[in-house]
Design a protein around this motif. Structure first.
Motif, mmCIF file in Angstrom:
data_model
loop_
_atom_site.group_PDB
_atom_site.id
_atom_site.type_symbol
_atom_site.label_atom_id
_atom_site.label_comp_id
_atom_site.label_asym_id
_atom_site.label_seq_id
_atom_site.Cartn_x
_atom_site.Cartn_y
_atom_site.Cartn_z
ATOM 1 N N THR A 19 0.831 -1.217 0.000
ATOM 2 C CA THR A 19 0.000 0.000 0.000
ATOM 3 C C THR A 19 0.856 1.254 0.000
ATOM 4 O O THR A 19 0.569 2.228 -0.708
ATOM 5 C CB THR A 19 -0.922 0.004 1.238
ATOM 6 N N LYS A 84 -4.567 -3.730 -6.138
ATOM 7 C CA LYS A 84 -3.536 -2.682 -6.230
ATOM 8 C C LYS A 84 -2.830 -2.655 -7.585
ATOM 9 O O LYS A 84 -2.687 -1.585 -8.190
ATOM 10 C CB LYS A 84 -2.510 -2.830 -5.102
ATOM 11 N N LYS A 100 -9.479 1.687 -6.438
ATOM 12 C CA LYS A 100 -9.074 2.045 -5.077
ATOM 13 C C LYS A 100 -10.165 1.652 -4.092
ATOM 14 O O LYS A 100 -9.879 1.185 -2.977
ATOM 15 C CB LYS A 100 -8.791 3.548 -4.996
ATOM 16 N N GLU A 103 -9.927 -2.068 -3.642
ATOM 17 C CA GLU A 103 -8.793 -2.367 -2.753
ATOM 18 C C GLU A 103 -9.154 -2.090 -1.297
ATOM 19 O O GLU A 103 -8.842 -2.866 -0.399
ATOM 20 C CB GLU A 103 -7.577 -1.529 -3.166
ATOM 21 N N THR A 170 3.371 -4.153 -6.742
ATOM 22 C CA THR A 170 2.761 -4.390 -5.423
ATOM 23 C C THR A 170 2.204 -5.802 -5.276
ATOM 24 O O THR A 170 1.881 -6.228 -4.166
ATOM 25 C CB THR A 170 1.631 -3.383 -5.146
#
Length: 384
Positions: A19, A84, A100, A103, A170
């Motif tokens: 993150t 992500k 987003k 996530e 990520t």
């Protein structure tokens, strides 16, 4: 320290590592690369914040009522790990907002049950110590991810393709976190899973929620870290250096989280919360100076606010609430509603009237809430 709490801390370490690789550059990605306005950034923050916390009310209730705990935690980490990297394919604010939010949905599903697990595995009622330890690894992951981001940008320069590749990378720490939680963390003890709990809150739960209302209102007014990021760019801090601001933010939290946990056990959550609110106010006063040196200190005080307030609230719920999963859900849901609306309003004020007025709006609101909270704890010294 219970082994499960240690492993959950490591899970948070790797998840927050991922993150932190994207959070400092996401506002820049939206505003600079995708060429979107501040109100659009406000919408992204609002949607993500709302989704991140609102679902926690439901997941907390499920953990209490049906004893379904670990499956929710695992599912939440899987969703976050997958979503992500997909942000790297975005070409407009709507797709960023959707991904987003997705996530954050993962975080929403896992957070209340995860806190329930930590509380269940805590021995001798040392809740401040357990949550402080967990938050230390949590923020340590953020620190590692932010430093990784800084060195990537320093070596490759912040081009569009480099930034998109960072989103793709990520997936690695995200998958490590999923493996750890799926195969190395036990479910909560069976005695906690079979107890019948009603969603109807008892008097102790209601008294606990009263204290949380002040936090909800404070979150409504205080600047989100996305706005801190854009403020840094506005006062002249380069994009390549901005990750170091988040290093300051996370380093402060890593260094102080366990200390705050011990202080909560010794002095009580309410005193630590008052310290947190004052730290938040100081961070906004520093932003108002609109000079790079003050922005660095603003990030440090934002770190103090974030870690002390979260540890204090989580420990306070563990100590005082009967239906803990449900109250954790209420806590995170309240942050969702107030944080989302506040972020949207701040974005609108910034877009229409400028950065300075948006900071003043936040500063007046947080100062007023802190005054009310001080009066409240003076009148309720014996509770909590």
């Amino acid at each position: 320290m219970n082994r499960n709490i240690v492993v959950l801390g490591l899970v948070s370490f790797f998840t927050d590592f991922a993150t932190a690789m994207i959070n400092p550059i996401l506002p820049i990605f939206v505003v600079v690369i995708l060429n979107q306005s501040m109100d659009k950034l406000g919408i992204i923050v609002a949607v993500a914040t709302f989704v991140s916390y609102a679902v926690r009310l439901l997941s907390g209730y499920i953990a209490d009522r049906f004893g379904i705990v670990k499956p929710l935690v695992v599912a939440g980490y899987v969703i976050s790990a997958i979503s992500k990297p997909l942000i790297g394919f975005s070409d407009n604010y709507k797709s960023v907002a959707f991904l987003k939010a997705f996530e954050r949905l993962g975080k929403a599903i896992r957070s209340a049950p995860k806190d329930y697990m930590i509380s269940s595995f805590t021995k001798k009622k040392k809740y401040g110590k357990s949550f402080g330890f967990h938050k230390t690894l949590d923020i340590g992951g953020e620190l590692g991810g932010t430093l990784t981001l800084f060195f990537i940008l320093l070596y490759f320069s912040p081009t569009e393709q480099v930034i998109r590749n960072i989103f793709f990378l990520t997936i690695i720490p995200g998958i490590i976190g999923v493996i750890l939680v799926a195969f190395f963390v036990e479910d909560v003890p069976k005695v906690n899973k079979i107890k019948k709990v009603s969603f109807k809150l008892i008097e102790k739960d209601k008294e606990t929620v009263k204290l949380l209302i002040f936090y909800f209102l404070f979150v409504f007014f205080i600047f989100n870290d996305a706005f801190f990021t854009v403020q840094a760019k506005e006062v002249g801090i380069s994009i390549s250096i901005i990750p170091l601001l988040f290093v300051v933010l996370t380093a402060v939290q890593t260094a102080t989280s366990y200390i705050f946990g011990l202080a909560i056990d010794k002095y009580g959550a309410k005193k630590i919360l008052l310290f947190a609110y004052i730290s938040g106010i100081i961070s906004e006063l520093l932003l108002l100076q609109e000079q790079p040196i003050y922005t660095w200190f603003a990030f440090a005080f934002l770190g103090l606010f974030t870690v002390s307030s979260l540890n204090a609230n989580r420990a306070f719920i563990a100590k005082n609430a009967k239906n803990q999963g449900s109250v954790y859900g209420i806590f995170y849901s309240g942050v969702a509603v107030f944080g989302a609306i506040g972020a949207y309003i701040v974005g609108l004020i910034w877009n229409k009237f400028g950065m300075e007025l948006s900071i003043i709006f936040s500063l007046i609101g947080t100062s007023f809430i802190t005054l009310l909270f001080s009066i409240y704890i003076l009148r309720n010294k014996n509770y909590g």
